[in-house]
Each structure stands twice: as structure tokens, then as C-alpha cells.
Design a protein around this motif. Structure first.
Motif, PDB file in Angstrom:
ATOM      1  N   GLY A 201      23.751 109.442  16.746  1.00  0.00           N
ATOM      2  CA  GLY A 201      24.824 108.935  15.902  1.00  0.00           C
ATOM      3  C   GLY A 201      24.428 109.088  14.452  1.00  0.00           C
ATOM      4  N   GLY A 202      24.982 108.233  13.615  1.00  0.00           N
ATOM      5  CA  GLY A 202      24.654 108.299  12.196  1.00  0.00           C
ATOM      6  C   GLY A 202      25.785 108.896  11.400  1.00  0.00           C
ATOM      7  N   LYS A 208      21.768 116.352  11.557  1.00  0.00           N
ATOM      8  CA  LYS A 208      21.332 116.201  12.948  1.00  0.00           C
ATOM      9  C   LYS A 208      21.525 117.465  13.796  1.00  0.00           C
ATOM     10  CE  LYS A 208      20.619 111.727  12.246  1.00  0.00           C
ATOM     11  NZ  LYS A 208      20.762 110.355  12.699  1.00  0.00           N
ATOM     12  N   GLY A 226      28.866 107.609  16.028  1.00  0.00           N
ATOM     13  CA  GLY A 226      28.769 107.688  14.565  1.00  0.00           C
ATOM     14  C   GLY A 226      29.810 108.612  13.972  1.00  0.00           C
ATOM     15  N   ALA A 227      29.664 108.843  12.663  1.00  0.00           N
ATOM     16  CA  ALA A 227      30.665 109.643  11.966  1.00  0.00           C
ATOM     17  C   ALA A 227      30.653 111.094  12.424  1.00  0.00           C
ATOM     18  CB  ALA A 227      30.431 109.560  10.463  1.00  0.00           C
ATOM     19  N   LEU A 244      35.281 110.005   7.953  1.00  0.00           N
ATOM     20  CA  LEU A 244      34.291 110.891   7.345  1.00  0.00           C
ATOM     21  C   LEU A 244      34.134 112.139   8.215  1.00  0.00           C
ATOM     22  CD1 LEU A 244      32.030 111.331   5.236  1.00  0.00           C
ATOM     23  CD2 LEU A 244      30.529 109.978   6.687  1.00  0.00           C
ATOM     24  N   MET A 296      37.895 106.181  11.444  1.00  0.00           N
ATOM     25  CA  MET A 296      37.084 105.757  12.583  1.00  0.00           C
ATOM     26  C   MET A 296      35.753 105.217  12.064  1.00  0.00           C
ATOM     27  SD  MET A 296      34.499 106.606  14.796  1.00  0.00           S
ATOM     28  CE  MET A 296      34.141 108.257  15.339  1.00  0.00           C
ATOM     29  N   PHE A 297      35.435 103.959  12.412  1.00  0.00           N
ATOM     30  CA  PHE A 297      34.196 103.356  11.931  1.00  0.00           C
ATOM     31  C   PHE A 297      33.231 102.965  13.046  1.00  0.00           C
ATOM     32  CE2 PHE A 297      37.040 102.215   8.243  1.00  0.00           C
ATOM     33  CZ  PHE A 297      36.428 103.068   7.334  1.00  0.00           C
ATOM     34  N   ASP A 298      33.686 103.105  14.304  1.00  0.00           N
ATOM     35  CA  ASP A 298      32.781 102.768  15.418  1.00  0.00           C
ATOM     36  C   ASP A 298      33.348 103.380  16.694  1.00  0.00           C
ATOM     37  OD1 ASP A 298      30.631 101.647  16.753  1.00  0.00           O
ATOM     38  OD2 ASP A 298      31.420  99.594  16.773  1.00  0.00           O
ATOM     39  N   ASN A 320      18.829 108.072  18.449  1.00  0.00           N
ATOM     40  CA  ASN A 320      18.706 108.233  17.000  1.00  0.00           C
ATOM     41  C   ASN A 320      20.072 108.127  16.344  1.00  0.00           C
ATOM     42  OD1 ASN A 320      19.137 110.209  14.645  1.00  0.00           O
ATOM     43  ND2 ASN A 320      16.975 109.756  14.525  1.00  0.00           N
ATOM     44  N   GLY A 321      20.227 107.158  15.462  1.00  0.00           N
ATOM     45  CA  GLY A 321      21.459 107.046  14.671  1.00  0.00           C
ATOM     46  C   GLY A 321      22.464 106.057  15.227  1.00  0.00           C
ATOM     47  N   MET A 323      25.901 103.953  16.155  1.00  0.00           N
ATOM     48  CA  MET A 323      27.184 104.410  16.708  1.00  0.00           C
ATOM     49  C   MET A 323      28.347 104.201  15.750  1.00  0.00           C
ATOM     50  SD  MET A 323      26.660 105.619  19.772  1.00  0.00           S
ATOM     51  CE  MET A 323      25.343 106.426  18.883  1.00  0.00           C
ATOM     52  N   PHE A 326      27.332  99.977  11.227  1.00  0.00           N
ATOM     53  CA  PHE A 326      26.830  98.716  11.782  1.00  0.00           C
ATOM     54  C   PHE A 326      26.559  97.668  10.706  1.00  0.00           C
ATOM     55  CE2 PHE A 326      22.249  98.641  10.770  1.00  0.00           C
ATOM     56  CZ  PHE A 326      22.122  99.896  10.199  1.00  0.00           C
ATOM     57  N   GLY A 357      15.450 105.373  10.930  1.00  0.00           N
ATOM     58  CA  GLY A 357      15.312 104.152  10.146  1.00  0.00           C
ATOM     59  C   GLY A 357      16.423 103.152  10.385  1.00  0.00           C
ATOM     60  N   ASP A 358      17.676 103.631  10.324  1.00  0.00           N
ATOM     61  CA  ASP A 358      18.800 102.705  10.468  1.00  0.00           C
ATOM     62  C   ASP A 358      18.936 102.210  11.902  1.00  0.00           C
ATOM     63  OD1 ASP A 358      20.130 102.578   7.776  1.00  0.00           O
ATOM     64  OD2 ASP A 358      20.055 104.735   8.068  1.00  0.00           O
TER      65      ASP A 358
HETATM   66  P1  ADP Z   1      19.114 106.817  11.215  1.00  0.00           P
HETATM   67  O1  ADP Z   1      18.512 106.264   9.945  1.00  0.00           O
HETATM   68  O2  ADP Z   1      18.960 105.865  12.356  1.00  0.00           O
HETATM   69  O3  ADP Z   1      18.620 108.198  11.519  1.00  0.00           O
HETATM   70  P2  ADP Z   1      21.449 107.804   9.835  1.00  0.00           P
HETATM   71  O4  ADP Z   1      20.762 107.606   8.528  1.00  0.00           O
HETATM   72  O5  ADP Z   1      21.661 109.174  10.310  1.00  0.00           O
HETATM   73  O6  ADP Z   1      20.698 106.945  10.979  1.00  0.00           O
HETATM   74  O7  ADP Z   1      22.893 107.141   9.779  1.00  0.00           O
HETATM   75  C1  ADP Z   1      23.104 105.777   9.475  1.00  0.00           C
HETATM   76  C2  ADP Z   1      24.376 105.583   8.710  1.00  0.00           C
HETATM   77  O8  ADP Z   1      25.490 106.157   9.380  1.00  0.00           O
HETATM   78  C3  ADP Z   1      24.699 104.117   8.540  1.00  0.00           C
HETATM   79  O9  ADP Z   1      24.619 103.781   7.170  1.00  0.00           O
HETATM   80  C4  ADP Z   1      26.129 103.981   9.077  1.00  0.00           C
HETATM   81  O10 ADP Z   1      26.942 103.147   8.266  1.00  0.00           O
HETATM   82  C5  ADP Z   1      26.629 105.406   9.035  1.00  0.00           C
HETATM   83  N1  ADP Z   1      27.732 105.617  10.001  1.00  0.00           N
HETATM   84  C6  ADP Z   1      27.667 105.489  11.346  1.00  0.00           C
HETATM   85  N2  ADP Z   1      28.892 105.678  11.892  1.00  0.00           N
HETATM   86  C7  ADP Z   1      29.745 105.930  10.872  1.00  0.00           C
HETATM   87  C8  ADP Z   1      31.169 106.205  10.787  1.00  0.00           C
HETATM   88  N3  ADP Z   1      31.924 106.260  11.891  1.00  0.00           N
HETATM   89  N4  ADP Z   1      31.707 106.400   9.557  1.00  0.00           N
HETATM   90  C9  ADP Z   1      30.923 106.350   8.451  1.00  0.00           C
HETATM   91  N5  ADP Z   1      29.599 106.095   8.461  1.00  0.00           N
HETATM   92  C10 ADP Z   1      29.010 105.891   9.650  1.00  0.00           C
END
Ligand code: ADP
Ligand code: MG
Length: 401
Positions: A201-202, A208, A226-227, A244, A296-298, A320-321, A323, A326, A357-358
Motif C-alpha cells: 500500500g502507501g 513501489k 493505498g493510493a 490521488l 478514495m482514502f481507504d 509494506n505500506g 491501506m 491512516f 516506516g509508516d
Molecule cells: P511506508 O512508509 O510504510 O512504506 P508509504 O510511505 O509508502 O508507506 O505510504 C504512506 C502514506 O500513504 C501515508 O502517509 C498515507 O496517508 C498515504 N496513503 C495511503 N493510502 C492513501 C490514499 N488512498 N490516498 C492518499 N494517500 C494515501
């Protein structure tokens, strides 16, 4: 077993009375530059420090902290507060010297007694560090009689203290945290118990792509959230509203979909809202019914359930990342659902690994850290590892004989 030599392979003669130069990842958050606000990374290095000190080593610690501008000393990035916290976490004497590659630093290492600990100043206070400068690497090598890299979180960087120094200082071995990280991530990729499920996700698909490419041939299922799901939706010709999307990655998403077949799963429903500020009006829609004026936010509730079911059948899970967004409830629900499903899978004997990280922050916030097999301490490093890239900080170490 990892292919690199570790501190456990060192003989007593290699350790007792010797200055062990240990690169740790003490890049911790500070409150007002005076107090450590999260000491997770300091605690993560304690097993290695203790293992060396209890065998009579004189432990000399190196770390970076933050991003000092221009590779010059900047008081707010001093490691002094970290030394204070480390002193509270161990019963051993901890000294701090605000020097790195000078004669003062070398002299301080020689003043140590067996089992004592010395922390030197931020490696990034020297402009050579991030350039993997050879002169700095040689200077750092004077600080020890052996080199240990326990900074998995910095292992994807070829810097003087993470890679260059190992050219001039031997033995050069992995610490216990480094070993644990390589063991979990390495065996998941090389020899996973199946079914092997990955969840990605992320925010951005662009960051990615290499992970998707590297994981697709290895996994039994790749679940997307994720986005980045939006860019796939776009590639499928679906309405994505104000979500996004990365327009320049739509073609790539198409080609991934063509190649992946049934192994790649996209969310079938989504939580949408007109904006993040209007989270109160969040509602679930099928993925082909995203309103043009909403984003879409989740992932949606149906997807949460089916992803949880998939995770429940797995023997190995790598995540990783997040959904969703959050940071802004209720868009934390998908991320929490995945974290809970993974925790339950661990109970049933699956190996569960969180990298990023997130994602790690989300797991910590849900208080599920202890219920995962492994939560990686290195965001960027774990991502590069999952991409199948060699990590310079690991490559520099000796191979086990
Ligand atoms: P990680 O650090 O775990 O690798 P990322 O840095 O790739 O994760 O992504 C984390 C970010 O993705 C978060 O700040 C989260 O708000 C954002 N995100 C997740 N889903 C969405 C979405 N649907 N729309 C916008 N931002 C998103
Ligand atoms: Mg991140």
C-alpha cells in the motif's frame, strides 16, 4: 542462516579487550533537541551492545542523526541526548565525546575499559560521510579493532560509516539486529513457507514498482491497497474521482495487470469522501462507483474482510505500506484490519513481517508490534531489500567461511 559473518561467529580472542566499532541506527526523534521522544531504535541496538560488552569488548558507537545541512556540525542534531538515554537503558558506563574522526576521538576510544561504552558525535557532521569518502573511512577505522554493522536502517546507503570503513577495519561483521533483519526478510524472499502473501500500500505506485516487479514472481498473492490502487483503477478504465492518481504510471499499471493475472488483487470497494477535511461524510462504495467529486482514502469493508481471509490462509505474510490515509480516522480502518489479521495469522503459526516506516508506525499505534514475527526497523532499507537490491552496508561485511 545468513551468509554474512556475525558477532556470534567472533572468537573470544577477537572480542576481549578489543575496541568494537559499532555502527548503530540512533536516528531517533528528539523533543526540542534535548530529549529522545521515541527510543525504539536505541533499544533495538541493546542486544548487540550488551553481547559485545559482556564478552569484554570496549564498545565504540557511531550513528547519524537527522540531516545536518552541508555535512557540518549543527547543535540540534548532536547525539548528546541519545548518550543520556542510552545511559538510562544500560547499567554500563556510557561516555559521550563530541568528536568523530579527530585525535581526541581516537584517544577517547583508548581510554575505555573492558565492557564500557563510548558514543561519538553524529557521523553526518562530516561532509565525507554521505559521499563514502575514503579519507573519512580510514579515519573511522582508527577508532576500533573490529567493525560491527548493526544499522540495518542505514544499510541501503553507501556511506563512510556504513560501507567504506569496512574496507580498512577487520573483522567486519553483522550485529544481532542486522542479522535478525536479514534472516527474516531474506528467508521470506528466498525460501518462504507457502502460501506466501504480500500486501502493498502507501501513497505512490512510483515508489513501489520495483517491489511489485520483484515480488510478483515469488508470491502466491499480492494484495494492493493505498493510493496506488487508484492508478490501477485508472488503468482499468474506472472513474477515480478526485483520488490521488499518477497519470504517468497508468500504462505501467496496465502492463503489470496484464502480466500478473490472478495473483494481483485490487480492492473491490473503497471508502470515499469529498476531501480529508470532510472525513465525517466518509462512505463505502464499490470500486466502479467512485463519485466524480470524491476521493478514495481507504479500502472498503468488503475488501478488509477478503484481505483478512487471504491473510488467514497464509504461512508467510510480508506487508509494506498503509491501506489508507491512516493518519486521519476513519481511514485507518483498512490498515488496522490488515494489522489485526496479521497478528492473528502469527498466532496460527504464520511468519509475519512488516517493513516500511509508516506501516511500522501504524502497527505500533495499534499496539500489535509484539504480535508480528518481525517489524523491520528500516523503512527504506527494507523496501530496497524487498526490491531485491543489494544493500551496500551488508555487502561490505565478511562472508561466513
Ligand atoms: P511506508 O512508509 O510504510 O512504506 P508509504 O510511505 O509508502 O508507506 O505510504 C504512506 C502514506 O500513504 C501515508 O502517509 C498515507 O496517508 C498515504 N496513503 C495511503 N493510502 C492513501 C490514499 N488512498 N490516498 C492518499 N494517500 C494515501
Ligand atoms: Mg513512508
Amino acid at each position: 542462516m545468513i551468509s554474512k559473518r556475525t558477532i556470534r561467529d567472533l572468537t573470544d580472542a577477537e572480542v576481549r579487550g578489543k575496541r568494537a566499532l559499532v555502527r548503530v541506527d540512533f536516528n531517533v526523534p528528539l523533543d526540542d533537541s534535548v530529549n529522545v521522544s521515541d527510543d525504539t531504535r536505541i533499544r533495538a541496538a541493546l542486544p548487540t551492545i550488551e553481547a559485545l560488552a559482556s564478552r569484554g569488548a570496549r564498545v565504540v558507537l557511531l550513528s547519524h542523526l537527522g540531516r545536518p545541512k552541508g555535512g557540518k556540525p549543527e547543535p540540534k542534531y548532536s547525539l548528546a541526548p541519545v548518550a543520556k538515554r542510552l545511559g538510562e537503558l544500560t547499567s554500563r558506563p556510557v561516555r559521550f565525546v563530541a568528536a568523530l574522526d579527530s585525535d581526541d576521538a581516537v584517544a577517547a576510544t583508548h581510554e575505555l575499559k573492558d565492557g564500557e561504552i563510548l558514543l561519538l558525535e553524529n557521523t553526518r557532521f562530516n561532509a565525507g560521510e554521505e559521499k563514502n569518502d575514503d579519507a573519512l573511512a580510514k579515519a573511522l577505522a582508527r577508532l576500533g579493532d573490529l567493525y560491527v554493522n548493526d544499522a540495518f536502517g542505514a544499510a541501503h546507503r553507501a556511506h563512510s560509516s556504513t560501507a567504506g570503513v569496512a574496507k580498512y577495519l577487520h573483522p567486519a561483521v553483522a550485529g544481532l539486529l542486522m542479522e535478525k533483519e536479514l534472516e527474516y526478510l531474506g528467508s521470506a524472499l528466498a525460501d518462504p513457507q507457502r502460501p506466501f502473501i504480500a500486501i502493498l500500500g502507501g501513497a505512490k505506485i512510483s515508489g513501489k514498482i520495483d517491489v511489485i516487479e520483484s515480488l510478483l514472481p515469488k508470491v502466491d498473492g499480492l494484495l494492493i491497497g493505498g493510493a496506488m490502487a487508484n492508478t490501477f483503477y485508472k488503468a482499468m478504465g474506472l472513474e477515480t474521482g478526485k483520488s490521488l492518481v499518477e497519470p504517468d504510471r497508468v500504462d505501467l499499471a496496465k502492463s503489470l495487470l496484464d502480466r500478473a493475472g490472478f495473483r494481483l488483487t485490487l480492492p473491490h470497494d473503497a471508502m470515499v469522501a469529498p476531501s480529508l477535511e470532510q472525513a465525517a461524510s466518509a462512505h463505502a462504495v464499490k470500486r466502479d462507483a467512485v463519485p466524480p467529486n470524491e476521493a478514495m482514502f481507504d479500502i472498503g469493508p468488503d475488501t478488509m474482510q477478503s484481505y483478512a481471509r487471504a491473510i488467514a490462509t497464509a504461512k508467510t505474510v510480508v506487508w509494506n505500506g498503509p491501506m489508507g490515509v491512516f493518519e486521519t480516522p476513519p481511514f485507518d480502518a483498512g490498515t488496522r484490519a490488515v494489522a489485526r489479521a496479521m497478528a492473528d495469522a502469527t498466532n496460527k503459526g504464520a511468519t509475519t513481517i512488516v517493513g516500511g516506516g509508516d506501516s511500522a508506525a501504524a502497527v505500533a499505534e495499534a499496539r500489535l508490534e509484539a504480535r508480528m514475527s518481525h517489524v523491520s526497523t528500516g523503512g527504506g532499507a527494507s523496501l530496497e531489500f524487498l526490491e531485491g537490491k543489494p544493500l551496500p552496508g551488508v555487502e561490505a561485511l565478511e562472508t561466513r567461511r
